[in-house]
Design a protein around this motif. Structure first.
Motif, PDB file in Angstrom:
ATOM      1  N   HIS B  87     -43.695  36.546  17.749  1.00 43.84           N
ATOM      2  CA  HIS B  87     -42.380  37.795  17.495  1.00 43.84           C
ATOM      3  C   HIS B  87     -41.259  36.604  17.999  1.00 43.84           C
ATOM      4  CE1 HIS B  87     -39.191  40.583  17.260  1.00 43.84           C
ATOM      5  NE2 HIS B  87     -38.809  40.254  18.209  1.00 43.84           N
ATOM      6  N   GLU B  88     -41.088  35.440  18.382  1.00 46.38           N
ATOM      7  CA  GLU B  88     -39.976  34.541  18.882  1.00 46.38           C
ATOM      8  C   GLU B  88     -39.987  33.346  17.654  1.00 46.38           C
ATOM      9  OE1 GLU B  88     -40.650  31.767  22.305  1.00 46.38           O
ATOM     10  OE2 GLU B  88     -38.521  31.484  22.213  1.00 46.38           O
ATOM     11  N   HIS B  91     -38.760  34.775  14.108  1.00 51.86           N
ATOM     12  CA  HIS B  91     -37.433  34.563  14.295  1.00 51.86           C
ATOM     13  C   HIS B  91     -37.110  33.276  14.072  1.00 51.86           C
ATOM     14  CE1 HIS B  91     -35.522  38.647  15.449  1.00 51.86           C
ATOM     15  NE2 HIS B  91     -36.230  38.919  16.578  1.00 51.86           N
ATOM     16  N   TRP B  92     -37.666  32.720  14.903  1.00 55.17           N
ATOM     17  CA  TRP B  92     -37.580  31.004  14.567  1.00 55.17           C
ATOM     18  C   TRP B  92     -37.705  30.454  13.217  1.00 55.17           C
ATOM     19  CZ3 TRP B  92     -36.322  28.512  19.016  1.00 55.17           C
ATOM     20  CH2 TRP B  92     -35.334  27.523  19.397  1.00 55.17           C
ATOM     21  N   ALA B  94     -37.387  32.213  10.101  1.00 54.82           N
ATOM     22  CA  ALA B  94     -36.081  33.127   9.398  1.00 54.82           C
ATOM     23  C   ALA B  94     -35.533  31.985   9.407  1.00 54.82           C
ATOM     24  CB  ALA B  94     -36.685  34.391   9.220  1.00 54.82           C
ATOM     25  N   GLY B  95     -34.959  32.152  11.013  1.00 55.41           N
ATOM     26  CA  GLY B  95     -34.022  31.792  11.577  1.00 55.41           C
ATOM     27  C   GLY B  95     -33.569  30.401  11.046  1.00 55.41           C
ATOM     28  N   GLN B 125     -42.289  43.597  13.263  1.00 58.74           N
ATOM     29  CA  GLN B 125     -41.394  42.648  13.468  1.00 58.74           C
ATOM     30  C   GLN B 125     -40.289  42.559  12.023  1.00 58.74           C
ATOM     31  OE1 GLN B 125     -42.029  39.971  15.339  1.00 58.74           O
ATOM     32  NE2 GLN B 125     -44.119  41.325  15.965  1.00 58.74           N
ATOM     33  N   ASP B 127     -36.882  43.582  11.333  1.00 53.89           N
ATOM     34  CA  ASP B 127     -35.467  42.747  11.603  1.00 53.89           C
ATOM     35  C   ASP B 127     -35.508  41.761  12.017  1.00 53.89           C
ATOM     36  OD1 ASP B 127     -34.383  45.181  11.433  1.00 53.89           O
ATOM     37  OD2 ASP B 127     -34.519  46.155  13.551  1.00 53.89           O
ATOM     38  N   THR B 128     -36.716  40.587  11.687  1.00 55.21           N
ATOM     39  CA  THR B 128     -37.051  39.455  12.244  1.00 55.21           C
ATOM     40  C   THR B 128     -36.762  38.491  10.645  1.00 55.21           C
ATOM     41  OG1 THR B 128     -39.301  39.054  11.227  1.00 55.21           O
ATOM     42  CG2 THR B 128     -38.620  39.283  13.219  1.00 55.21           C
ATOM     43  N   GLY B 129     -36.293  39.323   9.690  1.00 56.65           N
ATOM     44  CA  GLY B 129     -35.871  38.196   8.842  1.00 56.65           C
ATOM     45  C   GLY B 129     -36.868  37.472   7.321  1.00 56.65           C
ATOM     46  N   TRP B 130     -38.039  37.781   7.615  1.00 59.87           N
ATOM     47  CA  TRP B 130     -39.054  37.926   6.832  1.00 59.87           C
ATOM     48  C   TRP B 130     -39.308  38.509   6.332  1.00 59.87           C
ATOM     49  CZ3 TRP B 130     -44.381  34.972   7.432  1.00 59.87           C
ATOM     50  CH2 TRP B 130     -43.849  33.707   8.609  1.00 59.87           C
ATOM     51  N   ARG B 217     -26.212  33.134   9.705  1.00 60.14           N
ATOM     52  CA  ARG B 217     -26.763  35.053   9.083  1.00 60.14           C
ATOM     53  C   ARG B 217     -26.859  35.955   8.120  1.00 60.14           C
ATOM     54  NH1 ARG B 217     -29.825  32.353  11.953  1.00 60.14           N
ATOM     55  NH2 ARG B 217     -30.618  32.752  13.823  1.00 60.14           N
TER      56      ARG B 217
END
Ligand SMILES: Cc1ncc(C[n+]2csc(CCOP(=O)(O)OP(=O)(O)O)c2C)c(N)n1
Ligand SMILES: [Mg+2]
Lengths: 302, 384
Positions: B87-88, B91-92, B94-95, B125, B127-130, B217
């Motif tokens: 999970h962490e 985010h990494w 996608a961010g 997942q 909201d992680t941006g994937w 973002r």
């Protein structure tokens, strides 16, 4: 008294009769990990709590709502055996139970690989748990993938014959010893008396205690189920998996001294996972075993 | 070339044909065959890629990120617990705008241990941006991996190609494995405009104060907003090259439908059998299968729903305290729009429980008997 009866008596005296593991579990035939559990529980008795991460044992115990063990089990996430056990110990103490032995019981993948961070953390804090790694030298639950406990030369599904594992097994005992925890022992399902004796000793020590238990896996090693004990014994007797203990990270004692070590080749040849090894590669395995043995002897002397 | 392959191998073939350069993975049931085949392909030279056998999924994603920022095309695959452990790093990825493609086999989350399908792992997942593509056939899996790389690398946003445990991952189907030369024509090599190289020294991802963070973002969201059109455009292009178009949604008999099942994954195909049977009985039923969940295909969903009298959203997942996740999303798509039908939400098939044709018909009967939308979630096939 007949020799058989004598033997029986000796067995009855040295191994506790109490059975905390029932039949009806789901292990494969010849599963070493199953025997390891049985012997450990004989040594620790009923006042024991187990934390079991993802591994074969998460399945062996039986599906919901069954359990083949007479002690409580918390099934935890793959990477969390040590930290879950640490939490259980703290929780029991916080609610007035200072006696129960808390055991983290994990496979080699859950110990050498994904769980090593949590294990190292617990060991450095010297949390009051017994951590047992039953080592079948690969990820067996998911269908025989390599772990960092897979030995040099072995086939697994992720180390195909053409690209067999070309790095030695991680020395987990040395890593734990470097944490200076009070007690570390190796054990093998072929030597239950030794295993039970050391487990009983560990039970009375406080702080982090670590067991590395050799547990053959016929399914993953492509060996015959009836050869499990034979293989485990050969590994002990040829120095492939020596039996020893380390106290306070320093005092090393070899539990089974070997005057003369048999060649590893016979041991390798009984396992399909090593079938492809050429003489030079077998010699490399032998050289590695010899070197490790020498190191062990030196650490005992020093 | 036509081949009979399992869903997991469809992912492997997709990754191979896309000429993945770095594969980093960790085994987990029911994903293992994906990486076993890729590992063999790397060993026998079919695929010229670095294969990293990491010690956890967290490291699998971290090393894919490293490979991607170094300019290589990176692929991995996982499932359930493994995805959660990443999970962490999701985010990494996608961010940090690393266009990794990952296969995820939908498996129910522990405890109790389950290896069977439901969608809570990947939907957790969201909201992680994937980007998330939910497939329902092995053909769609191979095709989508190839397309996902193209879309991901154009937008610099990672993408997840998702399939149901066992119902697809271990089901063998005839797949037209695309020709490598055609794939090479469709998907050019990965050439990021910036990467980690001493020739152009830059620092990626350092401390970003309130002055700048929000813009990063905002750009991610704006690029995600471009994704629906790009997915459709590259999907049409895919159709031209390979004869199979790829879209955001997959409507079945929705044109004249008065009632539709909204589904995703393999459950959609069961719904279609129910649709056929309902039509035979005189009910004008249809099925809207949502393939792409992120970006959410608002327009396409509204286009279909705007023409029907009622819709039942059948979720193989649950956001506890709110209900089915697709249901929530579909509701938000129609919110405040005139002419939209009442929606009823159903939760079914968690932890691998079968969703049957009979249950779909039960859903249809229940939904059609209801005059208006209801807050309460209807659980199908649950022992109460
Ligand atoms: C985070 C996470 N990743 C992967 C898995 C899948 N998984 C379950 S058991 C297992 C292998 C266990 O190997 P080991 O610890 O050696 O125990 P064994 O199965 O050999 O008994 C794996 C990879 C999981 N449950 N959780
Ligand atoms: Mg193992």
């Amino acid at each position: 008294m007949s020799p058989e009866a004598k033997k029986e008596k000796k067995f009855a005296l040295t191994l506790p009769a109490e059975e905390l593991m029932a039949c009806g579990h789901l292990a494969c035939q010849g599963c070493g990990a199953t025997l390891a559990m049985r012997y450990m529980l004989k040594a620790l008795g009923q006042k024991t709590v187990l934390c079991i991460p993802a591994c074969c044992w998460a399945v062996i115990d039986g599906p919901y709502p069954y359990s083949s063990l007479d002690v409580p089990i918390y099934h935890c996430a793959f990477e969390t055996a040590a930290s879950t056990a640490t939490g259980v110990k703290a929780g029991l103490e916080a609610t007035g139970d200072t006696e129960t032995t808390v055991v983290a019981w994990a496979g080699d993948g859950g110990t050498f690989d994904i769980g090593i961070q949590a294990l190292s953390g617990a060991a450095e804090r010297n949390d009051d748990i017994i951590y047992v790694c039953y080592d079948n030298e690969a990820y067996m639950n998911t269908g025989i993938q390599r772990s960092s406990a897979t030995p040099y030369g072995a086939w697994t599904t992720t180390t195909p014959v053409k690209h067999f594992k070309n790095r030695p097994k991680k020395d987990i005992v040395a890593i734990l010893a470097a944490h200076r925890i009070p007690y570390i022992a190796t054990a093998s399902v072929s030597h239950p008396e030794d295993f039970v004796k050391k487990m009983k000793k560990a039970k009375d020590i406080r702080g982090t205690r670590f067991f590395h238990v050799y547990a053959p896996c016929p399914t993953g090693w492509k060996s015959r189920p009836e050869d499990t004990i034979k293989l485990a014994r050969m590994a002990v007797q040829n120095g492939y998996f020596p039996l020893y203990e380390i106290e306070d990270g320093e005092k090393t004692t070899v539990n089974l001294k070997l005057k003369e070590r048999k060649p590893v080749e016979d041991f390798l040849r009984l396992q399909g996972r090593f079938r492809h090894l050429k003489p030079a590669e077998v010699a490399a395995v032998q050289a590695e075993v010899d070197a490790r043995w020498e190191r062990l002897m030196r650490s005992c002397a020093g | 070339m036509r081949k009979v392959i399992m869903g997991n191998h469809a992912l492997s073939y997709g990754a191979m044909l896309a000429r993945s350069q770095v594969i980093s993975a960790y085994p987990i049931t029911p994903q293992t065959q994906v990486v076993e085949l890729l590992s063999e392909m790397c060993a026998d030279g079919t695929l010229d890629a670095q294969f990293i056998k990491v010690e956890s999924e967290h490291s699998a994603m971290a090393s894919c990120i490293g490979a991607s920022v170094a300019g290589a095309r990176a692929f991995t695959a996982t499932s359930a617990q493994g995805l959660a452990l990443m999970h962490e790093m999701l985010h990494w990825a996608a961010g940090g705008r690393h266009p990794i493609v990952m296969g995820n086999i939908n498996r129910a989350m522990a405890p109790g241990w389950s290896i069977w399908t439901d969608q809570n792992d990947s939907l957790s997942q969201r909201d992680t941006g994937w980007m998330q593509f939910y497939c329902s056939s092995n053909q769609e899996v191979v095709d989508t991996v190839i397309q996902a790389f193209k879309v991901a690398e154009t937008l610099m946003i990672p993408a997840m190609v998702i399939l149901d445990a066992f119902a697809l991952s271990h089901t063998y189907e005839v797949v037209d494995v695309p020709d490598q030369a055609l794939v090479d024509r469709y998907l050019p090599p990965f050439k990021p405009s910036i990467k980690l190289t001493p020739a152009d020294p830059r620092a990626f991802g350092g401390l970003t104060g309130a002055e700048h963070y929000m813009e990063l973002r905002y750009k991610l969201q704006k690029d995600m907003e471009k994704a629906p059109a790009l997915i459709e455009e590259t999907g049409r292009e895919f159709g031209k090259v390979f004869g199979r178009e790829l879209g955001l949604v997959d409507p079945y008999l929705c044109g004249d439908a008065e009632f539709v099942f909204v589904t995703s994954g393999t459950a959609g195909f069961t719904a279609r059998v129910a649709v056929d049977e309902l039509r035979a009985a005189g009910v004008k039923a249809g099925n809207l299968r949502i393939k792409v969940f992120r970006p959410f295909p608002f327009d396409r969903v509204r286009e279909v729903l705007g023409k029907v009298k009622k819709a039942a959203v059948v979720d193989r997942n649950c956001s506890y305290g709110a209900g089915g996740i697709f249901y929530q999303e579909v509701k938000s798509a129609v919110y405040g729009r005139p002419g939209m039908p009442p929606l009823i939400g159903y939760v079914a098939g968690l932890g691998g429980r079968d969703i049957t044709t009979a249950q779909f018909k039960e859903v249809a009967a229940d939904a059609m008997a209801k005059a208006k939308a209801e807050e309460e979630i209807v659980w199908i096939g649950v022992k109460k």
